[in-house]
Design a protein around this motif. Structure first.
Motif, PDB file in Angstrom:
ATOM      1  N   LYS A 132       0.816  -1.220   0.000  1.00 37.59           N
ATOM      2  CA  LYS A 132       0.000   0.000   0.000  1.00 37.59           C
ATOM      3  C   LYS A 132       0.848   1.269   0.000  1.00 37.59           C
ATOM      4  O   LYS A 132       0.346   2.343  -0.335  1.00 37.59           O
ATOM      5  CB  LYS A 132      -0.923   0.003   1.212  1.00 37.59           C
ATOM      6  CG  LYS A 132      -2.006  -1.071   1.179  1.00 37.59           C
ATOM      7  CD  LYS A 132      -2.835  -1.063   2.462  1.00 37.59           C
ATOM      8  CE  LYS A 132      -3.876  -2.155   2.457  1.00 37.59           C
ATOM      9  NZ  LYS A 132      -4.650  -2.211   3.733  1.00 37.59           N
ATOM     10  N   GLN A 133       2.128   1.169   0.407  1.00 43.76           N
ATOM     11  CA  GLN A 133       2.990   2.346   0.492  1.00 43.76           C
ATOM     12  C   GLN A 133       3.805   2.591  -0.784  1.00 43.76           C
ATOM     13  O   GLN A 133       4.502   3.598  -0.881  1.00 43.76           O
ATOM     14  CB  GLN A 133       3.955   2.192   1.674  1.00 43.76           C
ATOM     15  CG  GLN A 133       3.268   2.088   3.017  1.00 43.76           C
ATOM     16  CD  GLN A 133       2.412   3.303   3.316  1.00 43.76           C
ATOM     17  OE1 GLN A 133       2.818   4.437   3.041  1.00 43.76           O
ATOM     18  NE2 GLN A 133       1.240   3.071   3.868  1.00 43.76           N
ATOM     19  N   LEU A 134       3.728   1.686  -1.745  1.00 45.72           N
ATOM     20  CA  LEU A 134       4.633   1.766  -2.890  1.00 45.72           C
ATOM     21  C   LEU A 134       4.405   3.007  -3.731  1.00 45.72           C
ATOM     22  O   LEU A 134       5.367   3.652  -4.174  1.00 45.72           O
ATOM     23  CB  LEU A 134       4.485   0.509  -3.751  1.00 45.72           C
ATOM     24  CG  LEU A 134       4.888  -0.797  -3.067  1.00 45.72           C
ATOM     25  CD1 LEU A 134       4.614  -1.983  -3.986  1.00 45.72           C
ATOM     26  CD2 LEU A 134       6.352  -0.775  -2.646  1.00 45.72           C
ATOM     27  N   ALA A 135       3.158   3.370  -3.968  1.00 50.53           N
ATOM     28  CA  ALA A 135       2.890   4.553  -4.789  1.00 50.53           C
ATOM     29  C   ALA A 135       3.460   5.801  -4.130  1.00 50.53           C
ATOM     30  O   ALA A 135       4.045   6.671  -4.804  1.00 50.53           O
ATOM     31  CB  ALA A 135       1.387   4.708  -5.019  1.00 50.53           C
ATOM     32  N   ARG A 136       3.298   5.903  -2.808  1.00 54.72           N
ATOM     33  CA  ARG A 136       3.831   7.050  -2.074  1.00 54.72           C
ATOM     34  C   ARG A 136       5.343   7.129  -2.190  1.00 54.72           C
ATOM     35  O   ARG A 136       5.914   8.207  -2.413  1.00 54.72           O
ATOM     36  CB  ARG A 136       3.424   6.953  -0.601  1.00 54.72           C
ATOM     37  CG  ARG A 136       3.990   8.044   0.283  1.00 54.72           C
ATOM     38  CD  ARG A 136       3.643   7.830   1.751  1.00 54.72           C
ATOM     39  NE  ARG A 136       4.329   6.701   2.353  1.00 54.72           N
ATOM     40  CZ  ARG A 136       5.574   6.770   2.854  1.00 54.72           C
ATOM     41  NH1 ARG A 136       6.248   7.900   2.784  1.00 54.72           N
ATOM     42  NH2 ARG A 136       6.114   5.705   3.405  1.00 54.72           N
ATOM     43  N   LEU A 137       6.016   5.997  -2.042  1.00 56.70           N
ATOM     44  CA  LEU A 137       7.479   5.983  -2.088  1.00 56.70           C
ATOM     45  C   LEU A 137       7.993   6.311  -3.489  1.00 56.70           C
ATOM     46  O   LEU A 137       8.981   7.033  -3.643  1.00 56.70           O
ATOM     47  CB  LEU A 137       7.991   4.633  -1.614  1.00 56.70           C
ATOM     48  CG  LEU A 137       7.727   4.325  -0.139  1.00 56.70           C
ATOM     49  CD1 LEU A 137       8.112   2.889   0.196  1.00 56.70           C
ATOM     50  CD2 LEU A 137       8.474   5.309   0.763  1.00 56.70           C
ATOM     51  N   ALA A 138       7.343   5.761  -4.504  1.00 57.89           N
ATOM     52  CA  ALA A 138       7.755   6.072  -5.877  1.00 57.89           C
ATOM     53  C   ALA A 138       7.583   7.553  -6.165  1.00 57.89           C
ATOM     54  O   ALA A 138       8.433   8.188  -6.804  1.00 57.89           O
ATOM     55  CB  ALA A 138       6.963   5.224  -6.866  1.00 57.89           C
ATOM     56  N   ASP A 139       6.479   8.141  -5.698  1.00 57.14           N
ATOM     57  CA  ASP A 139       6.240   9.570  -5.890  1.00 57.14           C
ATOM     58  C   ASP A 139       7.283  10.425  -5.162  1.00 57.14           C
ATOM     59  O   ASP A 139       7.669  11.487  -5.642  1.00 57.14           O
ATOM     60  CB  ASP A 139       4.837   9.920  -5.403  1.00 57.14           C
ATOM     61  CG  ASP A 139       4.524  11.400  -5.555  1.00 57.14           C
ATOM     62  OD1 ASP A 139       4.414  11.867  -6.704  1.00 57.14           O
ATOM     63  OD2 ASP A 139       4.389  12.091  -4.514  1.00 57.14           O
ATOM     64  N   LEU A 140       7.758   9.938  -4.026  1.00 52.28           N
ATOM     65  CA  LEU A 140       8.769  10.667  -3.267  1.00 52.28           C
ATOM     66  C   LEU A 140      10.096  10.732  -4.004  1.00 52.28           C
ATOM     67  O   LEU A 140      10.863  11.695  -3.838  1.00 52.28           O
ATOM     68  CB  LEU A 140       8.955   9.995  -1.903  1.00 52.28           C
ATOM     69  CG  LEU A 140       9.938  10.629  -0.929  1.00 52.28           C
ATOM     70  CD1 LEU A 140       9.447  11.999  -0.474  1.00 52.28           C
ATOM     71  CD2 LEU A 140      10.160   9.718   0.279  1.00 52.28           C
ATOM     72  N   GLY A 141      10.392   9.714  -4.812  1.00 51.68           N
ATOM     73  CA  GLY A 141      11.672   9.662  -5.510  1.00 51.68           C
ATOM     74  C   GLY A 141      12.506   8.452  -5.148  1.00 51.68           C
ATOM     75  O   GLY A 141      13.633   8.303  -5.630  1.00 51.68           O
ATOM     76  N   VAL A 142      11.950   7.573  -4.297  1.00 53.57           N
ATOM     77  CA  VAL A 142      12.617   6.314  -3.988  1.00 53.57           C
ATOM     78  C   VAL A 142      12.627   5.451  -5.246  1.00 53.57           C
ATOM     79  O   VAL A 142      11.664   5.430  -6.007  1.00 53.57           O
ATOM     80  CB  VAL A 142      11.883   5.589  -2.841  1.00 53.57           C
ATOM     81  CG1 VAL A 142      12.391   4.171  -2.661  1.00 53.57           C
ATOM     82  CG2 VAL A 142      12.017   6.383  -1.544  1.00 53.57           C
ATOM     83  N   THR A 143      13.737   4.721  -5.480  1.00 52.70           N
ATOM     84  CA  THR A 143      13.793   3.813  -6.627  1.00 52.70           C
ATOM     85  C   THR A 143      13.977   2.358  -6.203  1.00 52.70           C
ATOM     86  O   THR A 143      13.924   1.469  -7.042  1.00 52.70           O
ATOM     87  CB  THR A 143      14.935   4.193  -7.580  1.00 52.70           C
ATOM     88  OG1 THR A 143      16.185   4.048  -6.894  1.00 52.70           O
ATOM     89  CG2 THR A 143      14.780   5.630  -8.078  1.00 52.70           C
ATOM     90  N   ALA A 144      14.229   2.115  -4.913  1.00 58.65           N
ATOM     91  CA  ALA A 144      14.393   0.743  -4.432  1.00 58.65           C
ATOM     92  C   ALA A 144      13.939   0.665  -2.984  1.00 58.65           C
ATOM     93  O   ALA A 144      14.271   1.541  -2.182  1.00 58.65           O
ATOM     94  CB  ALA A 144      15.858   0.294  -4.540  1.00 58.65           C
ATOM     95  N   ILE A 145      13.188  -0.376  -2.658  1.00 54.23           N
ATOM     96  CA  ILE A 145      12.906  -0.655  -1.251  1.00 54.23           C
ATOM     97  C   ILE A 145      13.752  -1.852  -0.832  1.00 54.23           C
ATOM     98  O   ILE A 145      13.985  -2.766  -1.626  1.00 54.23           O
ATOM     99  CB  ILE A 145      11.407  -0.913  -0.987  1.00 54.23           C
ATOM    100  CG1 ILE A 145      10.895  -2.126  -1.773  1.00 54.23           C
ATOM    101  CG2 ILE A 145      10.590   0.326  -1.296  1.00 54.23           C
ATOM    102  CD1 ILE A 145       9.498  -2.572  -1.361  1.00 54.23           C
TER     103      ILE A 145
END
Length: 593
Positions: A132-145
């Motif tokens: 559920k958090q992936l869209a938020r992280l991608a929008d932030l600029g994260v490229t890898a979890i």
């Protein structure tokens, strides 16, 4: 039909087709082994060469089973692909083809584009909660979890480093299919997924190998967790290398981070693992292997591994930000700005110098590219190994943290930050487990005794205040309160701006980067320069001190970002300031050799 003799079999329950499964157990200390199915059926396994027991049987997906050793002990499969519940429960046959991948053509991303967000799956609500958090992280600029270890551990809450069944995703986090869904969804957002794996020890609860496969361990060599794993045996080596390949091929993880390889006694294992991975991964895929290694072995970063968590960089930045100098920070308290300068220009700080244990540590690393080093201000260890799990936002001035964050996210090293950093979370990240009985008491006492050498915890009553790792509230307190974060949070806006700059101005230029050296300006200030792949020059002027420093700063038209934009001038680097400048090749003054 008899099985062919071979030195090693694929460990565990491997589905041969939709109705048949091959079970293989390496049990050199057992005389008799059978598979006990949940239906009540008992299947005697055929002894093979080199201590193997194998059987091929009609067995459908989702069948629960155990191994019976000598008619006396029933154990889960050490290579279980799934557990019914805990580490002591039955293992479950898994069909690796059951999940239908939506993003099957994903090939990953180049390593220089990595912006890594480390997270604890349980604290974020299991595999479904992370998804559920992936869209938020991608929008932030994260490229890898990067997921902290997900292998099955005892109980339902744990950091994951006490795992005992490395092939089975933790049942309290979700099913194998839910983990695959998380990875599949991440790929749809353009996110790589990395996994932290533990190949240096097994946890203290639920490991039955000593009863039937003592050869897994070498009692002549010990680590902080007990007898060392004996990687000289092909059956043991393949157990772990096949595990790495399972995560990368079956689950489609984009990379692995090997935990504490300095505790792996066999110096050839890591190189062999990297070689096997590179041989079996499709050449078109980007798959990344990183290390945690206190020995700072630069040679491994030339032999199949892409990067190492640079604890040296964290430690010296922590000293500069907080002034703390106890325990391992003592090695970084003397002239820390000079040590940071070495880190930014050469990677490791300790490259053979004598450390706190009176022994030389590290190898020369200046020849390696900046991307060989994963830099961070915080991670699970550096927060959670504090007695009360405080974050930097509670330990240093916010202006200093802003300046250090700017350095982290815009320098050419690979940046990593921990869940909650992006909004300066106030929640701690504590050490938590869910052990019971004597083990719970031993972990509780051991946790508090860890801090006996610190001035603040010299008194036993002070140590008693340290949270009990086994208490539910310790885990609950460590869960980030995502729902309370406002969209206009100043830290979120800073991270988004910095990561946009990294993506827009640095990603394409990072391959081929090399250091042009550093200059110490003052007790807490320096200038670092790099030549990027296109010939442009990246310069970072950093002042983590409370006093201005006189220096000639780059021309305004080359300034990419300043942590304190209202305080820019041409000749002074003001307190708690990081100025990042990017000068194109045609604007650089010619150098004379």
């Amino acid at each position: 039909m008899p099985f062919r003799s071979m030195e090693t079999w694929p460990h565990g329950a491997i589905m041969l087709d939709q109705e048949h499964t091959r079970f293989a157990l390496w049990a050199p200390d057992a005389y008799y082994v059978s598979v006990e199915l949940e239906s009540g059926q008992s299947l005697p396994m055929m002894p093979q060469a080199d201590g193997w027991f194998v059987i091929q049987a009609r067995c459908l997906p989702s069948t629960r089973y155990r191994f019976n050793i000598d008619g006396e002990l029933e154990v889960p499969d050490p290579a279980s692909r799934s557990q019914a519940s805990d580490v002591h429960s039955p293992s479950v046959v898994v069909d690796p083809q059951a999940y239908a991948w939506r993003n099957s053509h994903w090939q990953g991303r180049p390593w220089h584009e990595a912006v890594i967000y480390e997270l604890h799956v349980g604290a974020m609500g299991g595999f479904a909660g992370v998804e559920k958090q992936l869209a938020r992280l991608a929008d932030l600029g994260v490229t890898a979890i990067e997921l902290m270890p997900v292998a099955q551990f005892p109980g339902d809450r744990n950091w994951g480093y006490d795992g005992v069944l490395p092939y089975a995703p933790e049942s309290s986090y979700g099913t194998p299919e839910q983990l695959k869904s998380l990875i599949d969804c991440a790929h749809g957002y353009g996110l790589m997924v990395l996994l932290d794996v533990v190949y240096n020890h097994f946890g203290p609860d639920g490991n039955y190998l000593g009863h039937y496969a003592k050869g897994f361990f070498n009692e002549d060599k010990h680590t902080p967790w007990g007898a060392a794993i004996d990687f000289s045996r092909p059956q043991v080596r393949d157990f772990f290398i096949d595990n790495a390949l399972m995560w990368l091929l079956e689950y489609r993880f984009d990379g692995l981070r090997l935990d504490a390889v300095h505790a792996i006694e066999d110096p050839t294992f890591c190189r062999d693992l990297a070689r096997r991975v590179r041989e079996q991964i499709d050449g078109g895929r980007h798959v990344w292997l990183t290390l945690e290694n206190e020995h700072n072995q630069a040679c491994l970063l030339e032999q199949g591994f892409d990067g190492q968590w640079n604890d040296d960089g964290h430690n010296v930045l922590h000293v500069l930000l907080t002034g703390e100098s106890e325990t391992y920070y003592a090695d970084f308290q003397d002239r820390p700005i000079e040590k940071l300068a070495r880190c930014l220009s050469q990677g490791f700080i300790y490259q053979g110098q004598t450390g706190g244990k009176g022994l030389p540590r590290g190898e020369p690393s200046a020849h390696l590219p900046p991307s060989a080093f994963v830099l961070f201000l915080q991670n699970h260890d550096q927060i959670g190994n504090r007695a009360f799990g405080e974050r930097l936002s509670q330990l240093c001035p916010p202006q200093a943290l802003r300046a250090a964050t700017t350095l982290l996210l815009l320098c050419p090293m690979i940046p990593l930050f921990f869940m909650g950093d992006e909004w300066a979370a106030s929640e701690p990240f504590l050490y938590f487990t869910s052990h019971h009985g004597d083990l719970a008491q031993a972990v509780r006492a051991g946790r508090r005794q860890e801090f006996a050498g610190l001035k603040a915890f010299a008194d036993k009553q002070q140590r008693a205040r340290i949270p009990d790792p086994n208490a539910m509230q310790t885990f609950q307190a460590s869960r980030p309160r995502l729902e309370q974060v406002e969209d206009d949070n100043a830290w979120l806006l800073l991270y988004r701006e910095l990561l946009t700059l990294r993506r827009t101005h640095l990603f394409a230029r990072l391959p081929g980067s090399r250091s042009l050296g550093t200059q110490v300006l003052a007790e807490k200030a320096l200038t670092a320069r790099w030549q990027l792949g296109d010939g442009s020059e990246l310069r970072i002027d950093l002042n983590l001190g409370e006093h201005a420093v006189s220096t000639a700063l780059p021309a305004p038209q080359h300034r990419l970002f300043c942590a304190t934009p209202d305080s820019l001038c041409a000749t002074q680097l003001l307190p708690y300031t990081t100025l990042v400048s990017l000068t194109p090749p045609d604007a650089l003054e010619p150098t004379h050799e």
